[in-house]
Design an enzyme around this catalytic site. Structure first.
Site, PDB file in Angstrom:
ATOM      1  N   HIS A  25       0.789  -1.231   0.000  1.00  0.00           N
ATOM      2  CA  HIS A  25       0.000   0.000   0.000  1.00  0.00           C
ATOM      3  C   HIS A  25       0.833   1.298   0.000  1.00  0.00           C
ATOM      4  O   HIS A  25       0.754   2.085  -0.937  1.00  0.00           O
ATOM      5  CB  HIS A  25      -0.920   0.033   1.235  1.00  0.00           C
ATOM      6  CG  HIS A  25      -1.776  -1.173   1.411  1.00  0.00           C
ATOM      7  ND1 HIS A  25      -2.911  -1.441   0.658  1.00  0.00           N
ATOM      8  CD2 HIS A  25      -1.657  -2.208   2.284  1.00  0.00           C
ATOM      9  CE1 HIS A  25      -3.453  -2.572   1.068  1.00  0.00           C
ATOM     10  NE2 HIS A  25      -2.716  -3.073   2.043  1.00  0.00           N
TER      11      HIS A  25
HETATM   12  O1  RIB Z   1      -5.159  -0.294   4.700  1.00  0.00           O
HETATM   13  C1  RIB Z   1      -3.765  -0.241   4.497  1.00  0.00           C
HETATM   14  C2  RIB Z   1      -3.155   0.852   5.312  1.00  0.00           C
HETATM   15  O2  RIB Z   1      -3.383   0.599   6.700  1.00  0.00           O
HETATM   16  C3  RIB Z   1      -1.623   0.926   5.167  1.00  0.00           C
HETATM   17  O3  RIB Z   1      -1.198   2.247   5.383  1.00  0.00           O
HETATM   18  C4  RIB Z   1      -1.145   0.046   6.285  1.00  0.00           C
HETATM   19  O4  RIB Z   1       0.179   0.396   6.725  1.00  0.00           O
HETATM   20  C5  RIB Z   1      -2.138   0.386   7.356  1.00  0.00           C
HETATM   21  O5  RIB Z   1      -1.718   1.589   7.988  1.00  0.00           O
END
Ligand code: RIB
Ligand code: CA
Length: 312
Positions: free
Chosen positions: A242
């Site tokens: 992500h």
């Molecule tokens: O949903 C994914 C996000 O939530 C990313 O930033 C992961 O590190 C968590 O913080």
């Protein structure tokens, strides 16, 4: 070319680590500081993890500040089931040599925005938006000084990950997200719709590990832990990486496609709390308050990530 000034607000988190490493390896950006927020794991761990990551990268010169230890108006929800007890499972935890900077993260962001030329600082948000909303509530005058907020959060066509309709960063502090999306600051949003297209496949993790340097090897170890949860959940080879999409946007925006849309945050319904309602098809007249990425060239993304981490 003058490096772009950024502050990284983060809740490390293995994918946060990849984003921080990519930023520290890239001369196109100048990391003015890192601000930790409670999210994946409690603040005591996210603020330690951020300093572990800078030390692994040989960049213990980077200042790290601790910020909010809970959402604006809710209890903290964490994600040890994804990231492990330490938040960086996959690498052995250690006490970083550099201590936290004195003062609250929000005050660092406020002071930096006031000190730097107006419109020159980008906020890169990788976790719940509590610190940034705290800045806006404490010092509304600095909102207009921000160049752009590039954030990982939300989802629409892809649904949610922590609930059927909400993505974790927004779900943890929906009120903070609402403050940010209503602020008028230029926003670029990396939702699950795009991050679910950058998967840490076996071949990609092997290529990263083959760099052979400390940061790449540590990142490969973290990814091998981090990806297991999503591999089981989605039945894929690898899990979505992500947070580095935020930094990749700054380095090579052409690898993404998307459109400006209205984005509103659900803060009332318990069933859909934290949902990001994205008016992708422009069926309302609501203001287009964010550029929402939806597609990404995944090979170009990983070529960049792997090449840059090899420089650390
Ligand atoms: O949903 C994914 C996000 O939530 C990313 O930033 C992961 O590190 C968590 O913080
Ligand atoms: Ca994160």
């Amino acid at each position: 070319m003058t490096p772009r000034k950024i502050i990284i607000d983060t809740d490390p988190g293995q994918d946060d680590a990849a984003a921080i490493m990519l930023a520290l390896a890239s001369p196109e950006v100048d990391v003015l500081g890192i601000t930790a927020v409670a999210g994946n794991v409690p603040l005591a761990l996210t603020s330690r993890n951020a300093r572990m990551i800078t030390e692994i990268c040989g960049r213990a010169d980077i200042k790290v500040f601790a910020g909010a230890d809970k959402p604006l108006r809710r209890n903290l929800v964490t994600a040890e089931h994804v990231h492990g007890k330490t938040g960086l499972d996959g690498v052995e935890p250690f006490e970083p040599g550099r201590p936290l900077e004195p003062g609250h993260a929000a005050d660092f962001i406020i002071e930096t925005l006031r000190a730097e030329p107006a419109g020159s600082v980008t906020l890169c948000a990788l976790g719940p938006l509590t610190n940034i909303a705290t800045v806006f509530e404490k010092s509304p005058d600095v909102v207009r000084l921000i160049k752009e907020i590039v954030l990982m959060g939300g989802g629409f066509f892809e649904g949610g990950n922590i609930t059927p309709s909400a993505e974790f960063n927004i779900y943890v502090d929906p009120e903070a997200a609402d403050v940010v999306f209503q602020s008028g600051v230029p926003i670029t949003m990396m939702p699950l719709d795009v991050t679910h297209k950058v998967l840490t496949t076996r071949a990609r993790v092997d290529r990263l590990r083959a760099n052979g340097n400390r940061a790449s090897m540590a990142m490969a170890d973290m990814l091998e832990f981090f990806e297991r949860y999503d591999e089981q959940k989605y039945g894929t080879d690898g899990g979505p990486l992500h947070d580095p999409t935020v930094i990749a946007w700054l380095l090579d925006p052409a690898m993404f496609t998307g459109r400006k849309c209205n984005v509103e945050i659900e803060t009332g319904s318990e069933l859909t709390l934290g949902a990001t309602v994205i008016d992708w098809w422009k069926v309302t007249k609501r203001p287009e308050n964010a550029f929402v990425a939806r597609e990404v060239d995944a090979d170009r993304f990983f070529d960049l990530l792997i090449e840059r981490l090899g420089r650390l």
